[in-house]
Design a protein around this motif. Structure first.
Motif, mmCIF file in Angstrom:
data_model
loop_
_atom_site.group_PDB
_atom_site.id
_atom_site.type_symbol
_atom_site.label_atom_id
_atom_site.label_comp_id
_atom_site.label_asym_id
_atom_site.label_seq_id
_atom_site.Cartn_x
_atom_site.Cartn_y
_atom_site.Cartn_z
ATOM 1 N N GLY A 127 60.057 -8.712 -16.170
ATOM 2 C CA GLY A 127 59.659 -9.719 -15.195
ATOM 3 C C GLY A 127 58.202 -9.654 -14.812
ATOM 4 N N ASN A 128 57.567 -8.516 -15.028
ATOM 5 C CA ASN A 128 56.128 -8.403 -14.822
ATOM 6 C C ASN A 128 55.428 -8.827 -16.108
ATOM 7 O OD1 ASN A 128 56.338 -7.330 -12.144
ATOM 8 N ND2 ASN A 128 56.993 -5.398 -13.059
ATOM 9 N N CYS A 129 54.148 -8.571 -16.212
ATOM 10 C CA CYS A 129 53.450 -8.939 -17.440
ATOM 11 C C CYS A 129 52.501 -7.826 -17.856
ATOM 12 C CB CYS A 129 52.706 -10.260 -17.296
ATOM 13 S SG CYS A 129 51.244 -10.217 -16.242
ATOM 14 N N SER A 130 52.156 -7.838 -19.139
ATOM 15 C CA SER A 130 51.291 -6.807 -19.700
ATOM 16 C C SER A 130 50.155 -7.445 -20.485
ATOM 17 C CB SER A 130 52.092 -5.891 -20.633
ATOM 18 O OG SER A 130 51.220 -4.975 -21.289
ATOM 19 N N THR A 131 48.965 -6.900 -20.331
ATOM 20 C CA THR A 131 47.809 -7.333 -21.119
ATOM 21 C C THR A 131 47.559 -6.393 -22.300
ATOM 22 O OG1 THR A 131 46.305 -6.091 -19.681
ATOM 23 C CG2 THR A 131 46.680 -8.416 -19.141
ATOM 24 N N ALA A 132 48.525 -5.532 -22.626
ATOM 25 C CA ALA A 132 48.340 -4.558 -23.703
ATOM 26 C C ALA A 132 47.965 -5.254 -25.013
ATOM 27 C CB ALA A 132 49.612 -3.738 -23.893
ATOM 28 N N ALA A 133 46.995 -4.697 -25.701
ATOM 29 C CA ALA A 133 46.510 -5.318 -26.934
ATOM 30 C C ALA A 133 45.903 -4.261 -27.839
ATOM 31 C CB ALA A 133 45.468 -6.399 -26.617
ATOM 32 N N GLY A 134 45.881 -4.585 -29.125
ATOM 33 C CA GLY A 134 45.196 -3.756 -30.102
ATOM 34 C C GLY A 134 46.018 -2.604 -30.622
ATOM 35 N N ARG A 135 45.391 -1.823 -31.470
ATOM 36 C CA ARG A 135 46.080 -0.734 -32.155
ATOM 37 C C ARG A 135 46.680 0.270 -31.178
ATOM 38 N NH1 ARG A 135 44.711 1.920 -37.890
ATOM 39 N NH2 ARG A 135 46.544 3.265 -37.941
ATOM 40 N N TYR A 136 46.029 0.473 -30.059
ATOM 41 C CA TYR A 136 46.472 1.483 -29.093
ATOM 42 C C TYR A 136 47.068 0.850 -27.835
ATOM 43 C CZ TYR A 136 43.528 3.779 -32.426
ATOM 44 O OH TYR A 136 42.977 4.197 -33.620
ATOM 45 N N GLN A 137 47.312 -0.457 -27.883
ATOM 46 C CA GLN A 137 47.963 -1.193 -26.803
ATOM 47 C C GLN A 137 47.365 -0.858 -25.437
ATOM 48 O OE1 GLN A 137 50.673 -3.780 -27.072
ATOM 49 N NE2 GLN A 137 49.262 -3.744 -28.814
ATOM 50 N N MET A 138 46.054 -1.010 -25.353
ATOM 51 C CA MET A 138 45.351 -0.764 -24.104
ATOM 52 C C MET A 138 45.338 -2.032 -23.262
ATOM 53 S SD MET A 138 42.154 1.515 -25.548
ATOM 54 C CE MET A 138 41.698 2.201 -23.963
ATOM 55 N N ILE A 139 45.686 -1.914 -21.986
ATOM 56 C CA ILE A 139 45.587 -3.067 -21.108
ATOM 57 C C ILE A 139 44.119 -3.276 -20.744
ATOM 58 C CG2 ILE A 139 47.934 -2.727 -20.251
ATOM 59 C CD1 ILE A 139 46.638 -1.824 -17.581
ATOM 60 N N ASN A 140 43.821 -4.464 -20.237
ATOM 61 C CA ASN A 140 42.421 -4.807 -20.001
ATOM 62 C C ASN A 140 41.743 -3.869 -19.021
ATOM 63 O OD1 ASN A 140 43.832 -5.746 -17.753
ATOM 64 N ND2 ASN A 140 43.062 -7.849 -17.888
ATOM 65 N N ARG A 141 42.457 -3.445 -17.994
ATOM 66 C CA ARG A 141 41.848 -2.580 -16.974
ATOM 67 C C ARG A 141 41.495 -1.212 -17.564
ATOM 68 N NH1 ARG A 141 45.143 -2.639 -11.613
ATOM 69 N NH2 ARG A 141 46.679 -1.612 -12.933
ATOM 70 N N THR A 142 42.390 -0.663 -18.384
ATOM 71 C CA THR A 142 42.108 0.628 -19.017
ATOM 72 C C THR A 142 40.975 0.490 -20.027
ATOM 73 O OG1 THR A 142 44.390 1.346 -18.717
ATOM 74 C CG2 THR A 142 43.090 2.510 -20.365
ATOM 75 N N TRP A 143 40.995 -0.607 -20.819
ATOM 76 C CA TRP A 143 39.913 -0.817 -21.780
ATOM 77 C C TRP A 143 38.564 -0.891 -21.070
ATOM 78 C CZ3 TRP A 143 38.337 -0.262 -26.499
ATOM 79 C CH2 TRP A 143 37.182 -0.921 -26.927
ATOM 80 N N ASP A 144 38.483 -1.648 -19.989
ATOM 81 C CA ASP A 144 37.215 -1.761 -19.272
ATOM 82 C C ASP A 144 36.723 -0.392 -18.812
ATOM 83 O OD1 ASP A 144 37.282 -4.484 -19.625
ATOM 84 O OD2 ASP A 144 38.003 -4.940 -17.603
ATOM 85 N N GLU A 145 37.644 0.406 -18.291
ATOM 86 C CA GLU A 145 37.273 1.730 -17.788
ATOM 87 C C GLU A 145 36.809 2.643 -18.908
ATOM 88 O OE1 GLU A 145 39.602 5.603 -15.984
ATOM 89 O OE2 GLU A 145 40.307 3.612 -15.416
ATOM 90 N N LYS A 146 37.566 2.697 -19.995
ATOM 91 C CA LYS A 146 37.245 3.613 -21.077
ATOM 92 C C LYS A 146 36.072 3.116 -21.920
ATOM 93 C CE LYS A 146 40.322 6.111 -19.404
ATOM 94 N NZ LYS A 146 39.852 7.175 -18.482
ATOM 95 N N ALA A 147 35.948 1.807 -22.061
ATOM 96 C CA ALA A 147 34.804 1.283 -22.804
ATOM 97 C C ALA A 147 33.498 1.611 -22.085
ATOM 98 C CB ALA A 147 34.949 -0.226 -22.996
#
Length: 212
Positions: free
Chosen positions: A100-120
């Motif tokens: 019922g919620n949603c996920s922005t997970a994407a790419g080979r490592y299924q990183m959500i946008n918030r985690t990608w922004d932080e780690k990038a």
């Protein structure tokens, strides 16, 4: 930030997670069933680096994005063409504890946008900059580069992951990472591939050691 995933159960709030569970349940078309043919797992785009970390990255993607073109896959199995930045598409979760919620997970490592922004921001080797604004390409080589640098950073994990792997402590590593990638065997979202990961890792390690 209202449409980001609510998969946050680790010390990195809202990190990564349910995609491979859904991919496994839905068959995912081109995914090797049960990883019986793990040699079909694609190699990394990045060149060089620690073979133990490289093998671990391929093992993570075997659980999280087990498809032929993992760099382009969204949570749920759809694909995107534009990787100039993280897709940030919030896809409704239809199974599991976050249904019922949603996920922005994407790419080979299924990183959500918030985690990608932080780690990038911490690890991206070539951010683009215009005045005071930076952007971070999500192209395959940068997905690899960011995750590789993150896994190599002992301060991020409180442990030297490469050394643990060289000592044969894969279970400890998977447990350590399971708060981030919840399909690795110690989270709440195991899938049909989870039990095969130690065998997959050994095969990936053999390939990476031979290539190095």
């Amino acid at each position: 930030m209202s449409k980001v995933s609510v998969i946050g159960r680790s010390r990195i709030a809202g990190t990564i997670g349910l995609a491979c569970l859904l991919l496994s349940l839905h068959g995912c078309g081109d995914a090797p069933t049960g990883l019986n043919n793990s040699s079909r797992l694609p190699p990394l785009v990045m060149q060089g680096g620690d073979p133990y970390i490289r093998a671990l990255m391929r093992t993570i993607s075997a659980s999280e994005s087990n498809v032929k073109q993992p760099y382009f896959v969204l949570y749920g199995g759809d694909r995107v063409k534009d990787l100039s930045r993280h897709p940030s598409q919030c896809v409704t979760i239809t199974v599991g504890p976050n249904k019922g919620n949603c996920s922005t997970a994407a790419g080979r490592y299924q990183m959500i946008n918030r985690t990608w922004d932080e780690k990038a921001k911490a690890y991206h080797p070539k951010p683009s900059q215009f005045l005071f604004w930076k952007s971070y390409s999500f192209e395959p080589q940068y997905q690899d580069a960011v995750v590789y640098a993150w896994l190599k950073d002992r301060r991020a994990w409180g442990a030297d992951i490469s050394s643990l792997l060289q000592q044969g402590k894969l279970d400890r590593v998977l447990r350590l990472l399971s708060g981030t990638w919840t399909s690795l065997g110690y989270g709440i979202e195991n899938n049909s591939n989870t039990g095969n990961l130690p065998r997959v890792y050994q095969q990936m390690l053999q390939e990476e050691l031979a290539a190095s």
